[in-house]
Design an enzyme around this catalytic site. Structure first.
Site, mmCIF file in Angstrom:
data_model
loop_
_atom_site.group_PDB
_atom_site.id
_atom_site.type_symbol
_atom_site.label_atom_id
_atom_site.label_comp_id
_atom_site.label_asym_id
_atom_site.label_seq_id
_atom_site.Cartn_x
_atom_site.Cartn_y
_atom_site.Cartn_z
ATOM 1 N N HIS A 29 0.835 -1.205 0.000
ATOM 2 C CA HIS A 29 0.000 0.000 0.000
ATOM 3 C C HIS A 29 0.875 1.263 0.000
ATOM 4 O O HIS A 29 0.606 2.228 -0.714
ATOM 5 C CB HIS A 29 -0.876 0.056 1.262
ATOM 6 C CG HIS A 29 -1.895 -1.033 1.388
ATOM 7 N ND1 HIS A 29 -1.976 -1.846 2.501
ATOM 8 C CD2 HIS A 29 -2.893 -1.428 0.558
ATOM 9 C CE1 HIS A 29 -2.995 -2.684 2.343
ATOM 10 N NE2 HIS A 29 -3.561 -2.454 1.178
ATOM 11 N N LYS A 53 -16.840 -6.831 6.986
ATOM 12 C CA LYS A 53 -15.649 -7.616 6.621
ATOM 13 C C LYS A 53 -14.945 -8.152 7.867
ATOM 14 O O LYS A 53 -13.899 -8.765 7.762
ATOM 15 C CB LYS A 53 -14.672 -6.768 5.807
ATOM 16 C CG LYS A 53 -15.053 -6.637 4.344
ATOM 17 C CD LYS A 53 -13.868 -6.195 3.497
ATOM 18 C CE LYS A 53 -14.252 -6.087 2.038
ATOM 19 N NZ LYS A 53 -13.171 -5.529 1.209
ATOM 20 N N ARG A 102 -2.246 -6.360 -8.004
ATOM 21 C CA ARG A 102 -1.102 -7.256 -7.825
ATOM 22 C C ARG A 102 -0.986 -8.256 -8.966
ATOM 23 O O ARG A 102 0.071 -8.480 -9.510
ATOM 24 C CB ARG A 102 -1.222 -8.026 -6.503
ATOM 25 C CG ARG A 102 -0.852 -7.206 -5.306
ATOM 26 C CD ARG A 102 -1.283 -7.908 -4.078
ATOM 27 N NE ARG A 102 -2.705 -8.194 -4.211
ATOM 28 C CZ ARG A 102 -3.565 -8.207 -3.205
ATOM 29 N NH1 ARG A 102 -3.141 -8.001 -2.003
ATOM 30 N NH2 ARG A 102 -4.830 -8.460 -3.402
ATOM 31 N N SER A 140 -3.002 -7.836 2.828
ATOM 32 C CA SER A 140 -3.330 -7.741 4.258
ATOM 33 C C SER A 140 -3.792 -9.107 4.770
ATOM 34 O O SER A 140 -3.489 -9.496 5.892
ATOM 35 C CB SER A 140 -4.437 -6.719 4.481
ATOM 36 O OG SER A 140 -4.015 -5.459 4.053
HETATM 37 O O1 PNS Z 1 -8.881 -3.056 0.707
HETATM 38 P P1 PNS Z 1 -10.202 -3.548 0.172
HETATM 39 O O2 PNS Z 1 -10.948 -4.320 1.236
HETATM 40 O O3 PNS Z 1 -10.049 -4.334 -1.108
HETATM 41 O O4 PNS Z 1 -11.051 -2.227 -0.161
HETATM 42 C C1 PNS Z 1 -12.346 -2.325 -0.669
HETATM 43 C C2 PNS Z 1 -13.058 -0.968 -0.569
HETATM 44 C C3 PNS Z 1 -13.080 -0.478 0.847
HETATM 45 C C4 PNS Z 1 -12.344 0.026 -1.453
HETATM 46 C C5 PNS Z 1 -14.515 -1.180 -1.102
HETATM 47 O O5 PNS Z 1 -15.085 -2.252 -0.435
HETATM 48 C C6 PNS Z 1 -15.381 0.068 -0.934
HETATM 49 O O6 PNS Z 1 -15.209 1.034 -1.652
HETATM 50 N N1 PNS Z 1 -16.279 0.015 0.040
HETATM 51 C C7 PNS Z 1 -17.207 1.087 0.310
HETATM 52 C C8 PNS Z 1 -18.615 0.682 -0.114
HETATM 53 C C9 PNS Z 1 -18.839 0.964 -1.576
HETATM 54 O O7 PNS Z 1 -18.696 2.077 -2.048
HETATM 55 N N2 PNS Z 1 -19.218 -0.076 -2.349
HETATM 56 C C10 PNS Z 1 -19.513 0.061 -3.751
HETATM 57 C C11 PNS Z 1 -18.333 -0.298 -4.609
HETATM 58 S S1 PNS Z 1 -18.556 -1.959 -5.158
#
Ligand code: PNS
Length: 183
Positions: A29, A53, A102, A140
């Protein structure tokens, strides 16, 4: 977000949002943020409060770790958000959401997420950065698994995160000594 920092991020330069769970933040990150700063004037690291999550670290812990890591990097702001990313982004002047890629296995999930976000907010584009070769195997999820089982994650996450992981996965003294954790 502190008022002064909020002001500093209004209408100034090119701003990218780097959203994620950061549970915990890794050098993968950090590498993305550092490279993004070569392209953008400011990067907002936006930590999602995604309780569904079942994160290992609370959002407060994640904020504290990420803020500490970037405390000497003035063009990085660290914040958290609840709900939709597009709603959070609309409160900033960012036009780009930044994500690290990745491997091809990341692509489908990222493609769906970017497409959904663009459908919700046509002004928001997602920019992908390939993770540097040193970190393409770091996530992570695997960091947590390795740390939980007593493996070494030094060099893959900052020392602060190594310490927090050790605190979370308290191992019996004998095992700690065996792993050299108590040296
Ligand atoms: O590090 P991650 O868990 O892959 O991040 C995922 C994240 C937090 C970027 C994604 O789940 C997110 O944007 N969550 C907020 C809810 C949202 O906007 N969902 C619609 C997009 S599918």
């Amino acid at each position: 977000m502190p008022k002064e920092k909020k002001e500093a991020f209004k209408n100034t330069g090119k701003v990218a949002i780097y959203p994620g769970s950061f549970d915990p933040i890794t050098y993968g990150h950090i590498d993305v943020v550092e490279r993004a700063l070569e392209i953008f004037d400011k990067v907002i690291v936006a930590i999602a409060e995604n309780e569904e999550k079942r994160p290992l670290f609370s959002v407060e812990d994640r904020l504290e770790m990420v803020k500490t890591i970037f405390r000497d990097t003035p063009n990085v702001m660290v914040d958290s958000f609840k709900g939709l990313l597009v709603d959070y982004v609309s409160k900033t002047n960012a036009k780009v959401s930044l994500r690290g890629l990745r491997a091809t296995s990341d692509f489908e999930y990222e493609f769906h997420m970017a497409s959904m976000n663009r459908s919700l907010s046509p002004q928001l584009d997602t920019l992908f950065m390939m993770t540097s070769k040193d970190y393409f195997f770091v996530s992570s999820r695997t960091i947590k698994e390795v740390a939980r089982l007593g493996g070494a994650v030094e060099g893959l996450v900052p020392d602060l995160v190594v310490r927090r992981l050790r605190e979370k996965f308290k191992l019996p003294v004998a095992k700690r000594k065996h792993l050299g954790w108590d040296d």
